[in-house]
Design a protein around this motif. Structure first.
Motif, PDB file in Angstrom:
ATOM      1  N   ARG A 173       0.823  -1.203   0.000  1.00 31.94           N
ATOM      2  CA  ARG A 173       0.000   0.000   0.000  1.00 31.94           C
ATOM      3  C   ARG A 173       0.866   1.265   0.000  1.00 31.94           C
ATOM      4  NH1 ARG A 173      -3.976   2.192   4.828  1.00 31.94           N
ATOM      5  NH2 ARG A 173      -4.888   3.927   3.648  1.00 31.94           N
ATOM      6  N   ILE A 174       1.926   1.249   0.796  1.00 28.81           N
ATOM      7  CA  ILE A 174       2.821   2.408   0.832  1.00 28.81           C
ATOM      8  C   ILE A 174       3.502   2.585  -0.518  1.00 28.81           C
ATOM      9  CG2 ILE A 174       4.919   3.354   1.879  1.00 28.81           C
ATOM     10  CD1 ILE A 174       4.073   1.795   4.463  1.00 28.81           C
ATOM     11  N   ALA A 175       3.971   1.500  -1.099  1.00 27.77           N
ATOM     12  CA  ALA A 175       4.643   1.587  -2.395  1.00 27.77           C
ATOM     13  C   ALA A 175       3.692   2.081  -3.474  1.00 27.77           C
ATOM     14  CB  ALA A 175       5.219   0.226  -2.764  1.00 27.77           C
ATOM     15  N   ASP A 176       2.449   1.596  -3.463  1.00 33.70           N
ATOM     16  CA  ASP A 176       1.435   2.085  -4.411  1.00 33.70           C
ATOM     17  C   ASP A 176       1.255   3.595  -4.277  1.00 33.70           C
ATOM     18  OD1 ASP A 176       0.360   0.157  -6.166  1.00 33.70           O
ATOM     19  OD2 ASP A 176      -0.707  -0.817  -4.520  1.00 33.70           O
ATOM     20  N   HIS A 177       1.183   4.054  -3.053  1.00 35.44           N
ATOM     21  CA  HIS A 177       1.001   5.483  -2.792  1.00 35.44           C
ATOM     22  C   HIS A 177       2.187   6.278  -3.344  1.00 35.44           C
ATOM     23  CE1 HIS A 177      -0.489   8.993  -0.488  1.00 35.44           C
ATOM     24  NE2 HIS A 177       0.805   9.249  -0.299  1.00 35.44           N
ATOM     25  N   LEU A 232      10.856  11.008  -1.180  1.00 34.23           N
ATOM     26  CA  LEU A 232      10.608   9.597  -0.867  1.00 34.23           C
ATOM     27  C   LEU A 232      10.019   8.892  -2.086  1.00 34.23           C
ATOM     28  CD1 LEU A 232      10.729   7.351   1.234  1.00 34.23           C
ATOM     29  CD2 LEU A 232       8.424   8.015   1.973  1.00 34.23           C
ATOM     30  N   THR A 233      10.873   8.264  -2.859  1.00 38.44           N
ATOM     31  CA  THR A 233      10.438   7.443  -3.981  1.00 38.44           C
ATOM     32  C   THR A 233      10.201   6.019  -3.500  1.00 38.44           C
ATOM     33  OG1 THR A 233      12.692   6.791  -4.537  1.00 38.44           O
ATOM     34  CG2 THR A 233      11.857   8.844  -5.532  1.00 38.44           C
ATOM     35  N   VAL A 234       9.663   5.193  -4.366  1.00 41.71           N
ATOM     36  CA  VAL A 234       9.428   3.812  -3.970  1.00 41.71           C
ATOM     37  C   VAL A 234      10.760   3.090  -3.757  1.00 41.71           C
ATOM     38  CG1 VAL A 234       9.229   2.899  -6.324  1.00 41.71           C
ATOM     39  CG2 VAL A 234       8.063   1.737  -4.439  1.00 41.71           C
ATOM     40  N   GLU A 235      11.783   3.437  -4.562  1.00 41.69           N
ATOM     41  CA  GLU A 235      13.094   2.811  -4.366  1.00 41.69           C
ATOM     42  C   GLU A 235      13.690   3.208  -3.014  1.00 41.69           C
ATOM     43  OE1 GLU A 235      12.208   3.013  -8.638  1.00 41.69           O
ATOM     44  OE2 GLU A 235      12.317   4.577  -7.089  1.00 41.69           O
ATOM     45  N   ALA A 236      13.490   4.460  -2.635  1.00 41.13           N
ATOM     46  CA  ALA A 236      13.986   4.903  -1.330  1.00 41.13           C
ATOM     47  C   ALA A 236      13.257   4.174  -0.206  1.00 41.13           C
ATOM     48  CB  ALA A 236      13.815   6.410  -1.198  1.00 41.13           C
ATOM     49  N   PHE A 237      11.952   4.009  -0.353  1.00 42.64           N
ATOM     50  CA  PHE A 237      11.183   3.260   0.632  1.00 42.64           C
ATOM     51  C   PHE A 237      11.701   1.833   0.755  1.00 42.64           C
ATOM     52  CE2 PHE A 237       7.416   0.395   1.215  1.00 42.64           C
ATOM     53  CZ  PHE A 237       7.268   0.606   2.584  1.00 42.64           C
ATOM     54  N   GLN A 238      11.982   1.200  -0.371  1.00 45.74           N
ATOM     55  CA  GLN A 238      12.503  -0.171  -0.337  1.00 45.74           C
ATOM     56  C   GLN A 238      13.825  -0.249   0.417  1.00 45.74           C
ATOM     57  OE1 GLN A 238      11.887  -0.623  -4.806  1.00 45.74           O
ATOM     58  NE2 GLN A 238      11.766  -2.763  -4.161  1.00 45.74           N
ATOM     59  N   SER A 239      14.618   0.815   0.368  1.00 41.53           N
ATOM     60  CA  SER A 239      15.935   0.776   1.012  1.00 41.53           C
ATOM     61  C   SER A 239      15.852   0.740   2.527  1.00 41.53           C
ATOM     62  CB  SER A 239      16.795   1.962   0.551  1.00 41.53           C
ATOM     63  OG  SER A 239      16.345   3.182   1.088  1.00 41.53           O
ATOM     64  N   GLN A 247      13.043  -9.354  -9.409  1.00 43.89           N
ATOM     65  CA  GLN A 247      12.043  -9.458  -8.345  1.00 43.89           C
ATOM     66  C   GLN A 247      12.078  -8.241  -7.413  1.00 43.89           C
ATOM     67  OE1 GLN A 247      14.716 -11.368  -8.845  1.00 43.89           O
ATOM     68  NE2 GLN A 247      15.373 -12.490  -7.000  1.00 43.89           N
ATOM     69  N   PHE A 248      13.150  -7.436  -7.470  1.00 43.10           N
ATOM     70  CA  PHE A 248      13.229  -6.225  -6.648  1.00 43.10           C
ATOM     71  C   PHE A 248      12.592  -5.017  -7.329  1.00 43.10           C
ATOM     72  CE2 PHE A 248      16.404  -8.874  -4.652  1.00 43.10           C
ATOM     73  CZ  PHE A 248      16.321  -8.535  -3.315  1.00 43.10           C
ATOM     74  N   ASP A 249      12.096  -5.177  -8.544  1.00 48.06           N
ATOM     75  CA  ASP A 249      11.445  -4.084  -9.270  1.00 48.06           C
ATOM     76  C   ASP A 249      10.046  -3.868  -8.709  1.00 48.06           C
ATOM     77  OD1 ASP A 249       9.847  -2.648 -11.220  1.00 48.06           O
ATOM     78  OD2 ASP A 249      11.484  -2.976 -12.649  1.00 48.06           O
ATOM     79  N   ALA A 250       9.845  -2.741  -8.027  1.00 45.61           N
ATOM     80  CA  ALA A 250       8.570  -2.504  -7.333  1.00 45.61           C
ATOM     81  C   ALA A 250       7.403  -2.402  -8.297  1.00 45.61           C
ATOM     82  CB  ALA A 250       8.680  -1.230  -6.495  1.00 45.61           C
ATOM     83  N   ALA A 251       7.592  -1.723  -9.415  1.00 41.84           N
ATOM     84  CA  ALA A 251       6.485  -1.546 -10.363  1.00 41.84           C
ATOM     85  C   ALA A 251       5.994  -2.893 -10.883  1.00 41.84           C
ATOM     86  CB  ALA A 251       6.916  -0.644 -11.512  1.00 41.84           C
TER      87      ALA A 251
END
Length: 433
Positions: free
Chosen positions: A208-212, A226-233, A312-316
């Protein structure tokens, strides 16, 4: 001039040392290195052996203990301890977005930062040792990157060491950064799977956070984008003993209802800003991959390039399906220099370091094979930050090194296990167990 003062149970003394920026040009520019001496209050006047602590990183100053916390309790029973702020960190001459422009253009800044690897740190230690101990060898305790420095010490100046203790920091002796990250991504994936097995509710929360983040341009209160890649980190937390729990508590209250709909809460944003910002340790981002530089191949943003081998680490792609979002671990990426205001002015400098092809070899395999210094190392089973297989290969290459392989602790075992971990390793080095 040294200044001494007290905390509960200890006497502290501040030391500042002037060392050459480039040890091969001792009459050239200098930098200052700070270190804090700690001795038990009831032993302050005694002639004690020294133990120097080399912090993990790169880019972090030594622990700011209060009294006799963690492993310090055990060390102070027999040592006078030196907590070293490696060059560029803590209270040593700083290297950050505010000070590096004093060097000149990005090329000059990159040349300056080429002197901040373990080889220079060890030569700093040797100058400091001779001043403090009168030439007597000392014990080194190296945590994580501090362990990399300890192995460099064994390669370059073993005569300065009476004992070497390494925790979570046996580096590969010959791996390029590509090899390091190619081994790292599968370990990170295992840590993420273990986190979701413990907290299955976090699968939907993370998605949900990544979608946002994919749908909104989110800038945190301190200016971090805060990008999705930054969130993943944020997965870097999963390498510590309590990291999975900390990540869980962070995710559980990420959203709040507002008049405009659901939004990331101020509390979540503030904590994420604290976790992701490199303002306090920019050297980590600037020279992290350089600690693996060893030949005429540039590091060339290794973690970013190798990540492409693990789709598999590609959020999109993940969010287009129904699988769990994968977090990432201890890696530095070029987009960090766009997201983080503490790093943005240093993007070109970082690019030049990533392209550099004149890194010197750090380890002398012949000297390590003939080692005579007592060495003991804690190797954490499936350590997220330092590959276990690489560590064990190196352990076999250092004559006389004894290992303690354990899954009781994660990478921060010397902090979490404190007295018990250091006591076990000292006993191993002394052949008492």
């Amino acid at each position: 001039m040294s200044v001494s003062y007290r905390q509960p149970g200890v006497v502290l003394t501040d030391h500042r040392f002037t060392v050459p920026l480039d040890h091969d040009a001792p009459d050239g520019e200098t930098v200052e290195v700070y270190a804090r001496e700690v001795v038990a209050g009831d032993k302050a006047g005694r002639d004690l052996p020294w133990l120097v602590f080399l912090q993990g990183g790169p880019g972090f100053g030594a622990n700011r203990f209060i009294g006799r916390q963690s492993w310090l309790e055990r060390a102070l029973t027999e040592y006078r301890v030196l907590l070293l702020d490696q060059r560029g960190t803590g209270s040593s001459t700083p290297a950050n977005r505010q000070t590096l422009p004093l060097r000149g253009n990005p090329a000059a800044q990159a040349d300056y930062l080429s002197h901040f690897r373990s080889d220079a740190i060890v030569r700093d230690c040797e100058l400091i040792r001779r001043e403090l101990t009168g030439g007597k060898p000392w014990t080194v305790l190296g945590q994580s990157f501090g362990g990399f420095c300890a192995v460099r010490y064994l390669s370059a100046a073993p005569e300065g060491l009476s004992t070497a203790i390494i925790t979570g920091g046996l580096p590969s002796l010959d791996a390029h950064a590509d090899d390091v990250y190619r081994a790292a991504y599968p370990r990170v994936e295992r840590k993420v799977a273990a986190h979701y097995a413990r907290y299955p509710q976090d699968i939907e929360r993370a998605r949900r956070i990544a979608d946002h983040l994919l749908a909104h341009d989110v800038v945190l209160p301190g200016g971090y984008r805060l990008t999705v890649e930054a969130f993943q980190s944020l997965g870097i937390l999963l390498g510590g003993g309590d990291g999975s729990h900390r990540l869980h508590y962070l995710l559980e209250d990420a959203f709040v209802r507002t008049p405009g709909g659901s939004a990331l809460s101020d509390a979540f944003q503030e904590e994420v800003q604290t976790l992701l910002s490199y303002a306090g340790h920019p050297l980590y981002a600037l020279v992290h991959e350089a600690i693996y530089g060893r030949d005429d191949r540039p590091t060339d943003w290794s973690a970013e390039r190798i990540r492409a081998e693990f789709p598999q680490f590609d959020a999109a792609k993940t969010l287009a399906g129904d699988g769990p979002l994968l977090f990432t671990g201890e890696s530095v990426h070029p987009w960090m220099f766009d997201c983080d205001p503490a790093l943005r002015p240093l993007r070109e400098t970082a690019e030049l370091l990533a392209a550099r092809t004149d890194w010197r070899p750090l380890y002398d395999t012949g000297r390590l094979a003939a080692n005579e210094v007592p060495v003991a190392a804690a190797v954490y089973h499936d350590d997220m930050y330092v590959d276990t297989a690489h560590s064990l290969t190196t352990a076999r290459a250092i004559r006389g090194l004894r290992t303690w392989v354990t899954d009781e602790f994660e990478h921060d075992g010397v902090r979490a296990g404190g007295t018990r971990v250091l006591d076990r390793l000292l006993a191993l080095a002394r052949d008492e167990v």
